[in-house]
Design an enzyme around this catalytic site. Structure first.
Site, PDB file in Angstrom:
ATOM      1  N   SER A 147       1.000  15.291   0.080  1.00 20.08           N
ATOM      2  CA  SER A 147       1.769  16.412  -0.436  1.00 20.08           C
ATOM      3  C   SER A 147       1.165  17.742  -0.014  1.00 20.08           C
ATOM      4  CB  SER A 147       1.844  16.334  -1.956  1.00 20.08           C
ATOM      5  OG  SER A 147       0.550  16.175  -2.478  1.00 20.08           O
ATOM      6  N   GLY A 158       0.066  11.586  -4.632  1.00 19.10           N
ATOM      7  CA  GLY A 158      -0.270  12.997  -4.400  1.00 19.10           C
ATOM      8  C   GLY A 158      -1.642  13.179  -3.792  1.00 19.10           C
ATOM      9  N   THR A 159      -1.726  13.847  -2.655  1.00 16.53           N
ATOM     10  CA  THR A 159      -3.024  13.938  -2.003  1.00 16.53           C
ATOM     11  C   THR A 159      -2.966  14.896  -0.831  1.00 16.53           C
ATOM     12  OG1 THR A 159      -4.739  12.573  -1.035  1.00 16.53           O
ATOM     13  CG2 THR A 159      -2.532  12.122  -0.356  1.00 16.53           C
ATOM     14  N   THR A 160      -4.143  15.205  -0.278  1.00 16.90           N
ATOM     15  CA  THR A 160      -4.230  15.816   1.055  1.00 16.90           C
ATOM     16  C   THR A 160      -5.288  15.065   1.814  1.00 16.90           C
ATOM     17  OG1 THR A 160      -3.830  17.955   0.048  1.00 16.90           O
ATOM     18  CG2 THR A 160      -4.628  17.951   2.298  1.00 16.90           C
ATOM     19  N   LYS A 182     -11.044   8.538  -1.343  1.00  9.39           N
ATOM     20  CA  LYS A 182      -9.868   8.283  -0.514  1.00  9.39           C
ATOM     21  C   LYS A 182     -10.245   7.915   0.905  1.00  9.39           C
ATOM     22  CE  LYS A 182      -7.040  11.263  -3.267  1.00  9.39           C
ATOM     23  NZ  LYS A 182      -6.016  12.235  -3.385  1.00  9.39           N
TER      24      LYS A 182
END
Lengths: 237, 304
Positions: B219, B83-85, B116
């Site tokens: 996501s 889950g990340t942007t 990240k």
């Protein structure tokens, strides 16, 4: 049932609620409970764990601590599946010995953390079901905590809780040690005595609300004098 | 050639199969997990600079399709971090790479302060999304290969070359559980053969390798794309580009449950990469809420 995973009609895993046909399949994993916590201070580190070993509705042992001493400056706490915890600590001990013999010095905390990450990733497709937290002193004598996920992703923290009660303990630590979500508070650095008292309080709270945590608490205090262990009783129900 | 070096093709062409990247070349059955095999034989590593290091990754392979019938894949009883942007785009002043800092495992926030955006060398960073452990390991393996390439060939591998190398490193794991989607954001320095300038290339474990001007992964990417598609132009100034990237991540963290906490921003030019200070989005959210509150108050007062 131990060593088995049950699957319902749609193929999804089922835990306790059994309605309709259930398929039992051998599972190499099981969950033995337990909580581990580590806190890093200015010149000390604390690794603490409860000593209950459970499986399903039973308790296997009330005296199974989850902290393992690796070197004079590093302690690892492992919770999750006890079988994998034992094997993993044996492998780490063997690798430490090999490093000592080939390099004529003990591994530092940071090096142990990096090594553990690769050991865990080596089993990426059949992982060690262990939640690891390493606590110790780095090369400059400052407290260090490294937290891992079961496949080897890790980073250095100031504090971390892992295991069955981690979701309950982590927000409390965020607030008390990290001073998060509070306004107008002075950020005082954590003293050794205050940290030990906090760890005791936090575990007493965890034992109240988590069924897999209890019986006794083992605290390992790591300073430049070495590793000192302390045992405190918790709820045994 | 970089690929040959990585796959140990030059020294053992007859032994080269995708699986040879993973198992040790000699005595695979006798190697205990976790113990590197040169300790078994008691040999010391030689000092030769052109020694065959062996495959850089020693992993126990997942069961192949034939073996899968005999040994079904074990189901993992725990969730992995996901889950990340993340996003990366080019503009006239260089490349911007931005990401949130939340790592979630199932419904729990495993870590609120993950990095990240990982630097590979002075002019290349990698934004990672997908499984946390996979991304960290593959970024590390990539860093190692780029360093070895620089030592062996005396020059830095171009961003396109790095992307190709990474895609080939990931190929043996296609179809397995490995979930890695990296965006390489870098600046190629001439003279190189490669065209000089900013580059953004997306590489993922499914095998995709795409060069472009704008990528957002994770996501929260649909929300980020909405902001970026609306505001991105080549002629943006540096400050405008920063605020656009920050806004995109902010909007994505607002709407996506699996993204959140802080926003990291890295800016790459011909001089190298530089990181902006990590910003906690909670303050921004409350600031905006106040402004919207004022606007709503105004509107209510006017309509009364």
């Amino acid at each position: 049932m131990i060593s088995a995973q049950s699957f319902g009609e749609n193929g999804k895993m089922k835990d306790y609620h059994h309605t309709g046909p259930v398929e039992y399949r051998f599972s190499p994993y099981t969950f033995n409970g337990g909580t581990v916590l580590a806190v890093a201070g200015e010149d000390f580190a604390i690794v603490a764990s409860d000593t209950r070993l459970s499986e399903g509705y039973s308790i296997h042992s009330r005296d199974s601590p989850k902290c393992y001493k690796l070197t004079d400056t590093t302690v690892i706490g492992c919770s999750g599946f006890h079988g994998d915890c034992l094997t993993l600590t044996k492998i780490i001990d063997a690798r430490l010995k090999m490093y000592k013999h080939s390099n004529n010095k003990m591994m530092t905390s940071g090096a142990i953390a990096a090594m553990l990450s690769t050991i865990l990733y080596g089993r990426r497709f059949f992982p060690y079901y262990v939640y690891n937290i390493i606590g110790g002193l780095d090369e400059h004598g400052k407290g260090a905590v490294y937290s891992f996920d079961p496949v080897g992703s890790y980073q250095r923290d100031t504090y971390k809780a892992g295991g069955s009660a981690s979701a309950m303990l982590q927000p409390l630590l965020d607030n008390q040690i990290g001073f998060k979500n509070m306004t107008g508070v002075e950020h005082v650095p954590l003293s050794k005595d205050k940290a030990v008292q906090l760890v005791k309080d936090v575990f007493i709270s965890a034992a109240e609300r988590d069924v897999y945590t209890g019986d006794a608490l083992q605290i390992c205090l790591i300073t430049k004098e070495g590793v000192k262990k302390e045992m405190i009783t918790l709820r045994r129900d | 050639m970089a690929l040959e070096d990585f796959c140990s093709f030059r020294n053992n062409p007859h032994l080269w199969t995708p699986a040879s990247l993973l198992l040790p070349l000699q005595n695979p059955a006798s190697s205990t997990p976790g113990i590197p095999e040169h300790h078994h034989s008691g040999r010391r590593r030689s000092e030769l600079s052109n020694r065959d290091d062996g495959p850089p990754l020693r992993l126990t392979l997942p069961p192949t399709s034939a073996a899968r019938r005999l040994m079904p894949t074990v189901r993992r009883p725990f969730p992995l971090t996901h889950g990340t942007t993340t996003l990366g785009f080019v503009f006239q002043g260089g490349v911007i790479a931005a990401a949130d800092t939340r790592a979630s495992a199932g419904g729990l926030v495993a870590c609120p302060e993950v990095h990240k955006i990982i630097p590979v060398h002075s002019h290349l960073v990698v934004t990672s999304s997908g499984s946390g452990a996979d991304c960290v390991l593959w970024a590390r393996a990539l860093e190692r290969e780029i360093r070895l390439y620089r030592l062996r060939h005396g020059r830095v591998l171009s961003v396109r070359g790095t992307a190709k190398l990474l895609a080939f490193m990931l190929h043996p794991f296609k179809g397995t559980d490995v979930c890695v989607a990296l965006t390489l954001c870098g600046w190629d320095q001439g003279p190189n053969g490669a065209r000089e300038g900013p580059k953004v290339i997306y590489v993922c474990s499914d095998g995709a390798r795409l060069q472009g001007e704008l990528f957002s992964v994770g996501s929260g990417s649909p929300y980020a794309y909405g902001i970026l598609d609306g505001g991105l132009r080549w002629t943006l100034s540096r400050e405008e580009a920063f605020s656009l990237a920050r806004e995109a991540v902010f909007r994505a963290t607002h709407r996506d449950a699996y993204s959140g906490n802080n926003v990291d921003l890295v800016y790459i030019t011909e001089k190298g990469w530089s990181r902006r200070e990590r910003e906690d989005l909670k303050e921004e959210y409350y600031r905006r809420k106040e402004e919207i509150g004022k606007i709503v108050e105004e509107r209510c007062r006017k309509t009364d």
